[in-house]
Design a protein around this motif. Structure first.
Motif, PDB file in Angstrom:
ATOM      1  N   PHE A  41      -1.031  -9.201   5.947  1.00  0.00           N
ATOM      2  CA  PHE A  41      -2.236  -9.548   5.203  1.00  0.00           C
ATOM      3  C   PHE A  41      -1.986  -9.204   3.738  1.00  0.00           C
ATOM      4  CE2 PHE A  41      -6.782  -9.292   4.050  1.00  0.00           C
ATOM      5  CZ  PHE A  41      -7.231 -10.458   4.668  1.00  0.00           C
ATOM      6  N   PRO A  42      -2.423 -10.046   2.790  1.00  0.00           N
ATOM      7  CA  PRO A  42      -2.089  -9.818   1.372  1.00  0.00           C
ATOM      8  C   PRO A  42      -2.699  -8.568   0.744  1.00  0.00           C
ATOM      9  CG  PRO A  42      -3.493 -11.751   1.631  1.00  0.00           C
ATOM     10  CD  PRO A  42      -3.137 -11.287   2.998  1.00  0.00           C
ATOM     11  N   VAL A  43      -3.584  -7.911   1.460  1.00  0.00           N
ATOM     12  CA  VAL A  43      -4.237  -6.688   0.987  1.00  0.00           C
ATOM     13  C   VAL A  43      -4.037  -5.630   2.071  1.00  0.00           C
ATOM     14  CG1 VAL A  43      -6.447  -5.701   0.268  1.00  0.00           C
ATOM     15  CG2 VAL A  43      -5.969  -8.088  -0.187  1.00  0.00           C
ATOM     16  N   PRO A  44      -3.827  -4.361   1.706  1.00  0.00           N
ATOM     17  CA  PRO A  44      -3.707  -3.335   2.746  1.00  0.00           C
ATOM     18  C   PRO A  44      -4.922  -3.315   3.668  1.00  0.00           C
ATOM     19  CG  PRO A  44      -3.060  -2.446   0.621  1.00  0.00           C
ATOM     20  CD  PRO A  44      -3.640  -3.803   0.355  1.00  0.00           C
ATOM     21  N   VAL A  45      -4.651  -3.239   4.963  1.00  0.00           N
ATOM     22  CA  VAL A  45      -5.694  -3.270   5.985  1.00  0.00           C
ATOM     23  C   VAL A  45      -5.705  -1.934   6.713  1.00  0.00           C
ATOM     24  CG1 VAL A  45      -6.440  -4.394   8.127  1.00  0.00           C
ATOM     25  CG2 VAL A  45      -5.453  -5.760   6.275  1.00  0.00           C
ATOM     26  N   LEU A  46      -6.894  -1.403   6.905  1.00  0.00           N
ATOM     27  CA  LEU A  46      -7.060  -0.176   7.686  1.00  0.00           C
ATOM     28  C   LEU A  46      -7.454  -0.571   9.091  1.00  0.00           C
ATOM     29  CD1 LEU A  46      -9.289   1.723   5.106  1.00  0.00           C
ATOM     30  CD2 LEU A  46      -6.831   1.969   5.409  1.00  0.00           C
TER      31      LEU A  46
END
Length: 85
Positions: A41-46
């Motif tokens: 995913f292009p953004v860090p995912v929690l």
């Protein structure tokens, strides 16, 4: 899928669900989950249990949206003089 306006992006809470982040990035729900599962995913995912959360500041950074000083002053408290000081 339609993206989000700058105003909508700046109104987002501190974290959002994966579907909301996908909408901001103009990608579909299915692709968003595929990318998150693969770690792409292009953004860090929690990952919290079975849920995915995306930190809004990271999302805004990827989209190139900066919080301007105009939005910072809107939420600033009004300072009032303290009697006797």
């Amino acid at each position: 899928m339609n993206g989000m306006t700058r105003t909508e992006l700046l109104a987002l809470p501190t974290t959002v669900d994966l579907v909301t982040a996908a909408r901001a990035l103009s990608i579909g729900r299915t692709l968003a989950y595929q990318l998150a599962r693969a770690g792409n995913f292009p953004v860090p995912v929690l990952r919290l249990g079975t849920r995915y959360r995306v930190v809004t500041s990271g999302l805004l950074a990827v989209l190139g949206v900066e919080r301007g000083t105009d939005t910072a002053t809107v939420n600033a408290p009004t300072l009032r003089p303290v009697p006797g000081l």
